[in-house]
Scaffold this motif. Structure first.
Motif: not given
Length: 180
Positions: A78-87
């Motif tokens: 899991v990269l983050s619990s937040t969705e990033f536009k610039d993931w």
């Protein structure tokens, strides 16, 4: 003694969610993957708990008359619990700084530690197939070849197979899947 591990990235799937299943193409790929292992000794198949990874391993298990073991440590990072536009940029940054950790996520180093623990527990002389996910696969390979990074992750296919041989303190990483 040595261990031989075939690290498999799951076949084409309908999405990234844990319950996402293989596409029709992915089901055909899983059958081709099982055929690929004809003539290769395999004594264990361990998969991520995600549906697409288990479905990738089932045809091989059936063909080899083996049980599919599920290990949560092979689940995708899991990269983050937040969705990033610039993931994609954020993901690349985690290959450059292995300790970088985003909210609700796991650093590359943490993911590498958990997945390498699976390999450490494999018995000497074992011939194991691990079915996992692209990001975790890249990090696992990086544990044994520090040149494996973001660009190599981008070049992975669905499915993909790397062979890892570990003998004492030496290891060899080799891509063995031909995606043509």
């Amino acid at each position: 003694m040595e261990k031989t591990i075939y690290i498999v990235r799951h076949c084409s799937a309908e999405g990234q969610a844990p319950h996402a299943e293989l596409t029709a193409e992915g089901i055909l790929q899983a059958a081709q993957l099982a055929e690929y292992f004809d003539g290769i000794e395999v004594d264990r198949i361990i998969t991520s708990p995600f549906s697409r990874a288990r479905q990738t391993g089932w045809p091989l298990a059936e063909r080899k008359n083996l049980h599919v073991e599920v290990d949560s440590r092979l689940g995708e990072r899991v990269l983050s619990s937040t969705e990033f536009k610039d993931w994609l940029i954020k993901l690349e940054d985690t290959f450059l700084d292995l300790h970088l950790k985003y909210d609700g996520g796991e650093s590359s180093r943490e993911a590498m530690t958990r997945v390498c623990d699976v390999l450490d527990e494999l018995e000497e002389g074992s011939q194991t197939v691990l079915v996992t996910h692209g990001n975790l696969m890249a990090l696992l390979l990086r544990c044994y070849d520090e040149r494996f990074g973001f660009e190599q992750w981008q070049a992975l296919t669905n499915p993909d197979v790397y062979m890892l041989r570990i003998k004492d303190e030496d290891s060899e990483v080799k891509r063995v899947w031909d995606s043509k």
